[in-house]
Structures are given as C-alpha cells and as structure tokens.
Design a protein around this motif. Sequence first.
Motif, PDB file in Angstrom:
ATOM      1  N   SER A   1       0.847  -1.193   0.000  1.00  0.00           N
ATOM      2  CA  SER A   1       0.000   0.000   0.000  1.00  0.00           C
ATOM      3  C   SER A   1       0.885   1.248   0.000  1.00  0.00           C
ATOM      4  CB  SER A   1      -0.935   0.000   1.216  1.00  0.00           C
ATOM      5  OG  SER A   1      -1.840   1.077   1.153  1.00  0.00           O
ATOM      6  N   PRO A   2       1.399   1.609  -1.168  1.00  0.00           N
ATOM      7  CA  PRO A   2       2.378   2.692  -1.264  1.00  0.00           C
ATOM      8  C   PRO A   2       1.724   4.070  -1.343  1.00  0.00           C
ATOM      9  CG  PRO A   2       2.046   1.722  -3.405  1.00  0.00           C
ATOM     10  CD  PRO A   2       1.153   0.958  -2.452  1.00  0.00           C
ATOM     11  N   SER A   3       2.538   5.072  -1.157  1.00  0.00           N
ATOM     12  CA  SER A   3       2.099   6.463  -1.327  1.00  0.00           C
ATOM     13  C   SER A   3       3.325   7.307  -1.640  1.00  0.00           C
ATOM     14  CB  SER A   3       1.407   6.979  -0.057  1.00  0.00           C
ATOM     15  OG  SER A   3       2.345   7.142   1.001  1.00  0.00           O
ATOM     16  N   THR A   4       3.109   8.585  -1.801  1.00  0.00           N
ATOM     17  CA  THR A   4       4.223   9.494  -2.025  1.00  0.00           C
ATOM     18  C   THR A   4       5.002   9.734  -0.730  1.00  0.00           C
ATOM     19  OG1 THR A   4       2.892  11.441  -1.540  1.00  0.00           O
ATOM     20  CG2 THR A   4       2.923  10.677  -3.830  1.00  0.00           C
ATOM     21  N   ARG A   5       6.201  10.246  -0.878  1.00  0.00           N
ATOM     22  CA  ARG A   5       7.029  10.556   0.282  1.00  0.00           C
ATOM     23  C   ARG A   5       6.358  11.601   1.171  1.00  0.00           C
ATOM     24  NH1 ARG A   5      12.253   9.558   1.405  1.00  0.00           N
ATOM     25  NH2 ARG A   5      13.257  10.902   2.953  1.00  0.00           N
ATOM     26  N   ALA A   6       5.709  12.590   0.540  1.00  0.00           N
ATOM     27  CA  ALA A   6       5.069  13.647   1.322  1.00  0.00           C
ATOM     28  C   ALA A   6       3.957  13.098   2.198  1.00  0.00           C
ATOM     29  CB  ALA A   6       4.524  14.730   0.382  1.00  0.00           C
ATOM     30  N   LEU A   7       3.170  12.170   1.659  1.00  0.00           N
ATOM     31  CA  LEU A   7       2.076  11.597   2.447  1.00  0.00           C
ATOM     32  C   LEU A   7       2.596  10.702   3.562  1.00  0.00           C
ATOM     33  CD1 LEU A   7      -0.489  10.663  -0.355  1.00  0.00           C
ATOM     34  CD2 LEU A   7      -0.853  12.311   1.496  1.00  0.00           C
ATOM     35  N   LYS A   8       3.679   9.986   3.289  1.00  0.00           N
ATOM     36  CA  LYS A   8       4.171   8.995   4.250  1.00  0.00           C
ATOM     37  C   LYS A   8       5.096   9.608   5.301  1.00  0.00           C
ATOM     38  CE  LYS A   8       4.328   4.650   5.488  1.00  0.00           C
ATOM     39  NZ  LYS A   8       3.138   4.106   6.158  1.00  0.00           N
ATOM     40  N   LEU A   9       5.947  10.522   4.876  1.00  0.00           N
ATOM     41  CA  LEU A   9       7.003  11.019   5.772  1.00  0.00           C
ATOM     42  C   LEU A   9       6.957  12.521   5.999  1.00  0.00           C
ATOM     43  CD1 LEU A   9      10.022   8.989   4.305  1.00  0.00           C
ATOM     44  CD2 LEU A   9       8.489   8.313   6.161  1.00  0.00           C
ATOM     45  N   GLY A  10       5.994  13.200   5.373  1.00  0.00           N
ATOM     46  CA  GLY A  10       6.027  14.648   5.373  1.00  0.00           C
ATOM     47  C   GLY A  10       5.244  15.328   6.471  1.00  0.00           C
ATOM     48  N   HIS A  11       4.985  14.639   7.573  1.00  0.00           N
ATOM     49  CA  HIS A  11       4.174  15.213   8.650  1.00  0.00           C
ATOM     50  C   HIS A  11       4.929  15.295   9.963  1.00  0.00           C
ATOM     51  CE1 HIS A  11       0.621  15.137   6.082  1.00  0.00           C
ATOM     52  NE2 HIS A  11       0.948  13.912   5.741  1.00  0.00           N
ATOM     53  N   GLY A  12       6.243  15.389   9.876  1.00  0.00           N
ATOM     54  CA  GLY A  12       7.040  15.546  11.080  1.00  0.00           C
ATOM     55  C   GLY A  12       6.973  14.370  12.034  1.00  0.00           C
ATOM     56  N   GLY A  13       6.738  13.166  11.485  1.00  0.00           N
ATOM     57  CA  GLY A  13       6.684  11.982  12.330  1.00  0.00           C
ATOM     58  C   GLY A  13       5.374  11.781  13.058  1.00  0.00           C
ATOM     59  N   ASP A  14       4.324  12.493  12.668  1.00  0.00           N
ATOM     60  CA  ASP A  14       3.023  12.379  13.328  1.00  0.00           C
ATOM     61  C   ASP A  14       2.268  11.175  12.752  1.00  0.00           C
ATOM     62  OD1 ASP A  14       0.367  12.652  14.248  1.00  0.00           O
ATOM     63  OD2 ASP A  14       0.568  14.830  14.385  1.00  0.00           O
ATOM     64  N   PHE A  15       2.097  10.153  13.581  1.00  0.00           N
ATOM     65  CA  PHE A  15       1.397   8.941  13.129  1.00  0.00           C
ATOM     66  C   PHE A  15      -0.071   9.206  12.832  1.00  0.00           C
ATOM     67  CE2 PHE A  15       5.126   6.953  15.007  1.00  0.00           C
ATOM     68  CZ  PHE A  15       5.381   5.924  14.117  1.00  0.00           C
TER      69      PHE A  15
ATOM     70  N   ILE B   1       2.347  -0.159   4.019  1.00  0.00           N
ATOM     71  CA  ILE B   1       3.719  -0.651   3.893  1.00  0.00           C
ATOM     72  C   ILE B   1       3.978  -1.010   2.436  1.00  0.00           C
ATOM     73  CG2 ILE B   1       5.378  -2.420   4.603  1.00  0.00           C
ATOM     74  CD1 ILE B   1       4.594  -0.674   6.931  1.00  0.00           C
ATOM     75  N   SER B   2       5.088  -0.530   1.889  1.00  0.00           N
ATOM     76  CA  SER B   2       5.501  -0.913   0.540  1.00  0.00           C
ATOM     77  C   SER B   2       6.460  -2.089   0.658  1.00  0.00           C
ATOM     78  CB  SER B   2       6.183   0.273  -0.155  1.00  0.00           C
ATOM     79  OG  SER B   2       5.277   1.346  -0.312  1.00  0.00           O
ATOM     80  N   GLY B   3       5.975  -3.289   0.349  1.00  0.00           N
ATOM     81  CA  GLY B   3       6.811  -4.467   0.548  1.00  0.00           C
ATOM     82  C   GLY B   3       6.638  -5.558  -0.488  1.00  0.00           C
ATOM     83  N   LEU B   4       6.007  -5.247  -1.618  1.00  0.00           N
ATOM     84  CA  LEU B   4       5.706  -6.269  -2.614  1.00  0.00           C
ATOM     85  C   LEU B   4       6.944  -7.028  -3.069  1.00  0.00           C
ATOM     86  CD1 LEU B   4       3.790  -7.619  -4.660  1.00  0.00           C
ATOM     87  CD2 LEU B   4       4.008  -5.586  -6.101  1.00  0.00           C
ATOM     88  N   GLN B   5       8.019  -6.326  -3.371  1.00  0.00           N
ATOM     89  CA  GLN B   5       9.223  -6.966  -3.883  1.00  0.00           C
ATOM     90  C   GLN B   5       9.942  -7.797  -2.824  1.00  0.00           C
ATOM     91  OE1 GLN B   5      11.714  -4.328  -6.149  1.00  0.00           O
ATOM     92  NE2 GLN B   5      13.533  -5.606  -5.958  1.00  0.00           N
ATOM     93  N   LEU B   6       9.680  -7.516  -1.537  1.00  0.00           N
ATOM     94  CA  LEU B   6      10.447  -8.132  -0.455  1.00  0.00           C
ATOM     95  C   LEU B   6       9.664  -9.166   0.338  1.00  0.00           C
ATOM     96  CD1 LEU B   6      12.026  -4.799   0.803  1.00  0.00           C
ATOM     97  CD2 LEU B   6      13.150  -6.539  -0.605  1.00  0.00           C
ATOM     98  N   SER B   7       8.435  -9.422  -0.037  1.00  0.00           N
ATOM     99  CA  SER B   7       7.580 -10.295   0.777  1.00  0.00           C
ATOM    100  C   SER B   7       8.189 -11.670   0.996  1.00  0.00           C
ATOM    101  CB  SER B   7       6.202 -10.441   0.121  1.00  0.00           C
ATOM    102  OG  SER B   7       5.490  -9.243   0.183  1.00  0.00           O
ATOM    103  N   LEU B   8       8.620 -12.310  -0.088  1.00  0.00           N
ATOM    104  CA  LEU B   8       9.167 -13.661   0.043  1.00  0.00           C
ATOM    105  C   LEU B   8      10.403 -13.667   0.924  1.00  0.00           C
ATOM    106  CD1 LEU B   8       9.365 -16.651  -0.592  1.00  0.00           C
ATOM    107  CD2 LEU B   8      10.461 -16.051  -2.777  1.00  0.00           C
ATOM    108  N   ALA B   9      11.330 -12.754   0.671  1.00  0.00           N
ATOM    109  CA  ALA B   9      12.572 -12.731   1.463  1.00  0.00           C
ATOM    110  C   ALA B   9      12.284 -12.438   2.929  1.00  0.00           C
ATOM    111  CB  ALA B   9      13.533 -11.698   0.894  1.00  0.00           C
TER     112      ALA B   9
END
Length: 451
Positions: free
Chosen positions: A314-328, A335-343
């Motif tokens: 479930s990806p998004s842009t950097r601004a949406l994910k990290l651009g709020h000063g760490g406010d959850f 989580i963007s993990g499609l390529q890494l799921s198996l590993a």
Amino acid sequence: MSSACDLVIRGQRVLTGGGFVPAAVAVRGGRIAAIEPIDATLAARDDVVLPPDQVLIPGLVDTHVHVNEPGRTDWEGFASATLAAAAGGVTTIIDMPLNSLPPTCTVSALEQKRRAAGPKASVDVGFWGGAIPANRGNLRELHDAGVFGFKAFLSPSGVPEFPHLSLSQLEAAADEIAAFDGLLLVHAEDPAVLESAANGGGDAYRDFVASRPDRSETDAVGHVIETVRRTGVRAHILHLSSAAALPQLAAARAEGLPITVETCPHYLFFSAEQIGDGETAFKCCPPIRSAANRDLLWQGLESGVIDLIASDHSPSTRALKLGHGGDFGLAWGGISGLQLSLAAVWTAAAERGIPLERVLGWMSVAPAGLAGLPTKGRITVGADADLVAFAPAESFTVDVSRLRHKNPISAFDGATLTGRVQRTWLAGASVYAVDDGIAGVPLGVLRRPCP
C-alpha cells in the motif's frame, strides 16, 4: 517428449507435489508440459541449468496489492508495481479496488483498470471489486464482468470515494454476494472501538498502537463471523494483525463456517518494540503489534487458523508517508513491501525452523486457492509455467533506492534479509533476471475463471 519444448529448467531442488526433488521442468505454450528426471533428454529452444545454490519454486500469488492506477499513479502504477512483483518472485497479483480513481466498484471502472494494466503489466494481474453503499444491488454484474470477489471496510478506508459499510449494509452485501457464491473480503476494524480509542496523534508509536487496539479487530472479526453465520457468504479476513482474534476464528472454522484469514509479511517480520517514535514508514492499519503477538501469528499460521500471507502493498508518495514531522495521526498508513515479501517471510520463518515449502504453501498455493486460480502457485503438469529461481541462503541488505516500486519508501529499508530471487518466468517467458533486471513485458490481465 515427442516434440520440442520452448524451455527446460533443470535443478537439483525443484518444488513439486512431492517436495524438493531433482528434476527437469519442460515448458510448452506457457504451461508445464512435463516434469522429468534432471538428466532427461529434452529438446528445447532454451535449456537452463540452475546452480546448486538455487531452487526452482512456483511463482508467488499475491492477493492483496494496491496499485492505485488510474487516478493516483504518483503513488504507484501497473508498470512499477508489476516490475517490483517480478523482482520479488510474484507472478500473479490481484489488485485492490481502492485507492484508484475511480475505485473498482462498477463495470466501467473495472474496464478502465484493465485498459490501464494491459500494456504495462510484467506479471499477471486480476482485480477485486469493491462493496460500498452506492453499489448495493449491482454486485452481480461486477462479478459477471470478472472480478475475483468484493472488498468491504467496516471502518473508514482513508479515501472518501470508498466509504465503509455499516453492519446492516455488510449483511445486505453478504446476502447479495452469497446468492451467486461470491467471496467477501473484509477490512476488519470496528469503527466504534476506533472512535473510543482515538487520541491526538503525535510521534509516539505506542500511542498510535493504542489508538487501534486489539479489540478493534476482535470485535470486527466477531461481526464478520455473525454475518457469515446468518448469510452463508464465503468471507476472508484481510491483514490480520491481532493474534487476540485467533481463538474466535478457530472456533468459527471448527463450526464449519466458510471463513479464511490472511496476515502480512510486516506483521511477521517486525514488532512494535523495534519501531521508534516518528518512524512513520512503519505505519499501517491495523498496526504492527508486539513481539509476543508476532509469535502468536506464526503459531496461527502453523496451526492452520491463518491460511495465507499477502503483502498488502500500500504505497504512497514521500510527502504523504514522511512529510508530517513523524506524526502517526497524519501519515499515510501502508507498507511498501511487494518486492520483499518472500525474502522477509522466509528470513523470519527460517529462524523458526519452518521449511521453505511451508512458506510457499502460504504464499503460492493458498492465495491461488483463495482467488480460484487452479493453474497458479504450483509446479505440476498442466499448470502455468510461472517459475522462480530462488537462492534461499543468499543474504542482502535492503536498499530502498534499488527497489522497483515507484516511491523509494519502505519499512524494510536497511533490513538484512535472506533469500534472493535470481530469475522469474511468466508463462515460460523470462520477465526478471537479477543481473539485467526486467527482460520482457508480456501482457497479463486475468479474468475470474468461469464456473
């Protein structure tokens, strides 16, 4: 064999129905034509011999991927998502009905999805439909157009064009879907519990977890169980995070109710104790919980209460994910993990002594079964020749800038994982090789098989 094959792959460890065995897999016309002894004489245009450190496994089937195209292609798109899938050994994805614009809640929207995916897909792509208040009474036509099932939210989805269902609306949708033996997928978090647990957000991860407590999942799962009991609909619980729901799910299964369950790589790999304040790359809903909870999820998989593992990419842009000063409270949850799921899953499973064939059962065979794709997820004669050369002992450190999904953000950045995809074939055609990236872009758009 009486005629030449398109491809033969030979390996000392090939995962067949009898486990890992030395074998030669012969491919003709996109399907597995034969499985022969490794030294069998087979005429083929391409004869590949895997080195001893690689195993041949079926391509993974990921039934929970948010591609977001059309409409939000700055978040993700079919070209980037399917490249990431191929690089991760995933040869089939089923796309979620949100966060694209429009969402896949009408036949017209489904056709827009297909037109967007067809020229860009490097792996096979299918589509879930959405169940929202506005398309009540029209789900059969979407089913007949070829969606694999219907996703519904019990709590707000995060995007206004995909509203959640009330409990009465969920039951009405379940009745409608049960009438044609469709599949209902549910994001199971209870909105009343979420409202009562809401807080002011901020950068403390413990406060974010407290805002989405275990009870939000257990209550919602209880609602789904009651809906299945009353309507007989086949239901699937998406991205189970809370192990507290496992006893009621086990009881429902013992009762014979048609309920299946998935969890995700990030719930099996990470724990709340690892996540620092302000680290919003780890935000997802429901949240990553404690290490003790993670261990119970693994037990749920091993016991069979949890059926499968899907990425919930479930990806998004950097601004949406990290651009709020760490406010959850403000950051996008996903989580963007499609390529890494198996590993990621294999790394955690191997630490627990769980063999690779069990992992592949959860990530290939079971999701193919959920989607009703009998020719996917296994190496057997007649199956699609979706195959992966995998080096299970090769370790690497994740560099998010080298991953193939669109925005270079992932909770897995910097993690050391074991198991690397070396090459991926879709219907016998090479679509990824670790040394030169993507080798081809075949068309791959799936329709739900007719009964």
